[in-house]
Design an enzyme around this catalytic site. Structure first.
Site, mmCIF file in Angstrom:
data_model
loop_
_atom_site.group_PDB
_atom_site.id
_atom_site.type_symbol
_atom_site.label_atom_id
_atom_site.label_comp_id
_atom_site.label_asym_id
_atom_site.label_seq_id
_atom_site.Cartn_x
_atom_site.Cartn_y
_atom_site.Cartn_z
ATOM 1 N N HIS A 15 37.472 -1.886 4.518
ATOM 2 C CA HIS A 15 37.298 -2.102 3.076
ATOM 3 C C HIS A 15 37.893 -0.896 2.345
ATOM 4 O O HIS A 15 37.281 0.167 2.299
ATOM 5 C CB HIS A 15 35.810 -2.263 2.756
ATOM 6 C CG HIS A 15 35.510 -2.708 1.350
ATOM 7 N ND1 HIS A 15 35.657 -1.888 0.259
ATOM 8 C CD2 HIS A 15 35.082 -3.898 0.876
ATOM 9 C CE1 HIS A 15 35.315 -2.553 -0.840
ATOM 10 N NE2 HIS A 15 34.958 -3.779 -0.487
ATOM 11 N N CYS A 60 0.865 -1.174 0.000
ATOM 12 C CA CYS A 60 0.000 0.000 0.000
ATOM 13 C C CYS A 60 0.902 1.224 0.000
ATOM 14 O O CYS A 60 2.013 1.174 -0.517
ATOM 15 C CB CYS A 60 -0.961 -0.026 1.189
ATOM 16 S SG CYS A 60 -0.146 -0.157 2.791
#
Length: 615
Positions: free
Chosen positions: A537, A35
């Site tokens: 990283h 919705c």
């Protein structure tokens, strides 16, 4: 229900993967719709879903289970998340949908949600066109006699006029028959030359009109499904592709037009009459009940039933009190959040409250109620009470919504009508907002205090239940949300921070053991002695360099100490190849601890405090 698998997923791919994983995987999903703010799953086995993991996701507001549905509340961007979930799970077999028994009430809520949910956004958009055009006509900006007005009016009205076609499609889809069968039924019901025309059918005169109706096409499609499914079993495969739709349509559509439709029109009139009877009995009482209870209904995900009734009224050309009486509900919750945002010293709460009250002005209150007001229940209740007073005022003034409009402040044009001057409408709306918002805001602002135990616990945690991860690289500090890789920016891989390196050296941020050195040498994982799992990283997409420009000084399972050299990397080489050197430092098991507090410094040297883990 079927979806096509897309070749490329969108920006919520990481979130979609986590949601699918934590609802029990694709095999546990029987059906999925959405919705305005929620993904509405039907799961085979809800016990397989990880409720707490879903609630803790950064882009998930909360989780609700209601109406036989597993409702993941997302917010304004739910259509994009829905698309990515659909792309991920691919085709669902309708035969695999959950067969568990539901109460009649749950079945009704589930059906209404699936039927109305897909069309609601476009319906609201079309209503906004009509509302804004009405404002332009009332103020003389556009003449109602002009061709431009006629064209724009048709643009906004098309969705409503052909509403049975759209509902036929969504109803059939929910019933798991060919959705175009439902669309054809809707098209037949509102075929222009049949509307309001005397038709002699087997000696009986039929004169009906179905344009802009709701219930006739829905119940005719339900009847069609009772024909379609048995035919799919008995018609030979060689001809069933076209014979089943043909037989279903030729039986269901005429009977729907002649028998089911008139009965449903009568039932619609009875339903609308019942709503208006309650409203006429006491608009003030009706306003208080609707205004005060609306957000409670939203919390349980049951508001779509009331929305459907309001749409039935509007589609039939009648004004509805439902949306008008609930006007103050969202604004009262928004006022609470605004006051808390101004008052709180808690950075996390302030960061949560800001987008919550902004979206509240535009009619999306789930972030406000789930994230801020419900956990502070007295303010939720206060907002409901003052919203009730606003609803009473709207009822007393006879305010009705005359056409579907937008949510929040975009819904104002829906109140405009020829019987009431625009100025009066705007004044009444402003008074209702003042009734709902001003006392709610003042009550919250002058009574709210940050929880003392939270401050005390935080300070205690900083001194006795915390541990520090130091900076492994010298450079500029950036928030994790600032980088383009969504696996990091959305917090999927854990909480942390980003460093823009000023030298190509990486040092251990903790005492621990190297648990992973990527073959491409661009990333290293360490498990600290205290159990924290840390990923460093170097750069974005630097895995594609296949180790070029990187030198590792440690290997897997090696014991390391804080400040020990881990990697070297060539910043110039990496950037010359078109890659960013932005380096996330994340605690990948941050979901197992209470919190991760980032440094406030904009620049760090190696071994400066970077992240504080609260246990």
């Amino acid at each position: 229900m079927k979806w096509k698998v897309k070749n490329k997923m969108g920006k919520y791919e990481a979130l979609a993967k986590k949601i699918v994983e934590n609802v029990g995987g694709k095999e546990n999903i029987g059906d999925l719709t959405h919705c305005v703010t929620r993904l509405r799953f039907k799961l085979h086995d809800e016990s397989k879903a990880n409720d707490e993991a879903i609630k803790q996701m950064d882009d998930v507001v909360t989780l609700m289970k209601s109406g036989g549905q597993y409702q993941v509340v997302i917010g304004n961007h739910v259509p994009e998340v829905y698309e990515d979930v659909c792309a991920l799970i691919g085709t669902l077999n309708p035969a695999d949908a959950p067969k568990q028994k539901q109460s009649f009430g749950n079945m009704v809520v589930d059906f209404i949600s699936a039927m109305m949910g897909p069309v609601l956004a476009v319906l609201i958009g079309s209503g906004m066109i009509k509302g804004i055009l009405a404002l332009c006509a009332f103020t003389g900006i556009i003449s109602m006699e002009s061709g431009l007005y006629t064209l724009l009016n048709a643009t906004g009205d098309a969705m409503f006029y052909f509403f049975p076609v759209f509902l036929g499609y969504t109803s059939a889809k929910k019933l798991k028959i060919d959705p175009f069968v439902g669309a054809v039924i809707g098209a037949l019901l509102m075929y222009p030359s049949l509307q309001g025309t005397d038709l002699d059918i087997l000696g009986h005169t039929i004169n009906v009109s179905y344009s802009s109706t709701v219930m006739p096409v829905v119940f005719t499609t339900i009847f069609a499904s009772l024909i379609y499914k048995p035919l799919m079993k008995i018609i030979p495969d060689v001809v069933k592709t076209f014979m089943v739709p043909m037989l279903t349509i030729v039986i269901a559509a005429p009977l729907g037009f002649v028998l089911i439709g008139p009965a449903m029109n009568a039932l619609s009139n009875l339903l609308v009459g019942g709503v208006m009877a309650v409203y006429s009995f006491s608009p003030i009482l009706a306003g208080f009940l609707m205004g005060s209870l609306w957000q409670v209904i939203v919390v349980f995900g049951l508001h779509m039933g009331f929305v459907a009734v309001g749409i039935v009224q509007l589609a039939s050309g009648q004004a509805t009190p439902i949306f008008a009486l609930a006007t103050g509900a969202g604004y009262a919750q928004t006022a609470v959040v605004m006051a808390i945002w101004m008052k709180t010293k808690n950075k996390k709460l302030k960061d949560l409250a800001l987008p919550a009250w902004i979206s509240g002005w535009f009619g999306v209150t789930e972030p406000a109620i789930y994230g801020v007001t419900l956990p502070r229940i007295k303010y939720f209740v206060a907002a409901c009470i003052f919203a009730g007073f606003a609803g009473s005022f709207m009822g007393m003034q006879g305010m009705l919504v005359h056409q579907m409009a937008g949510l929040g402040i975009f819904g104002i044009p829906g109140y405009f009508n020829e019987a009431m001057p625009v100025s009066t409408t705007l004044i009444n709306f402003a008074i209702a907002l003042a009734i709902s918002m001003i006392p709610t805001f003042l009550f919250t602002y002058f009574t709210y205090q940050d929880e003392a135990e939270t401050v005390e616990n935080t300070e205690a945690a900083r001194t006795s239940l915390t541990d520090t991860v130091v900076a492994p690289i010298r450079g500029k500090v950036m928030p994790l949300s600032s980088i383009k890789d969504e696996a990091f920016s959305l917090g999927t891989l854990g909480k942390g921070i980003v460093i823009l390196p000023e030298e190509g050296k990486v040092y251990s941020p903790v005492d621990g053991v190297v648990t992973m050195v990527f073959p491409s040498l661009h990333a290293v994982g360490i498990t600290a002695d205290n159990g924290l799992q840390i990923l460093i990283h170097v750069g974005m997409d630097t895995v594609q360099l296949d180790g070029e420009g990187f030198t590792a000084h440690v290997v897997k399972d090696q014991k390391v100490t804080k400040g020990q050299s881990l990697l070297d990397f060539d910043i110039d080489l990496i950037t010359s190849r078109g890659y960013s050197v932005e380096t996330p430092v994340v605690i990948t098991n941050s979901h197992d601890i209470l919190d991760v507090i980032e440094t406030n410094n904009q620049q760090v040297a190696v071994a400066d405090d970077l992240l504080t883990a609260v246990f």
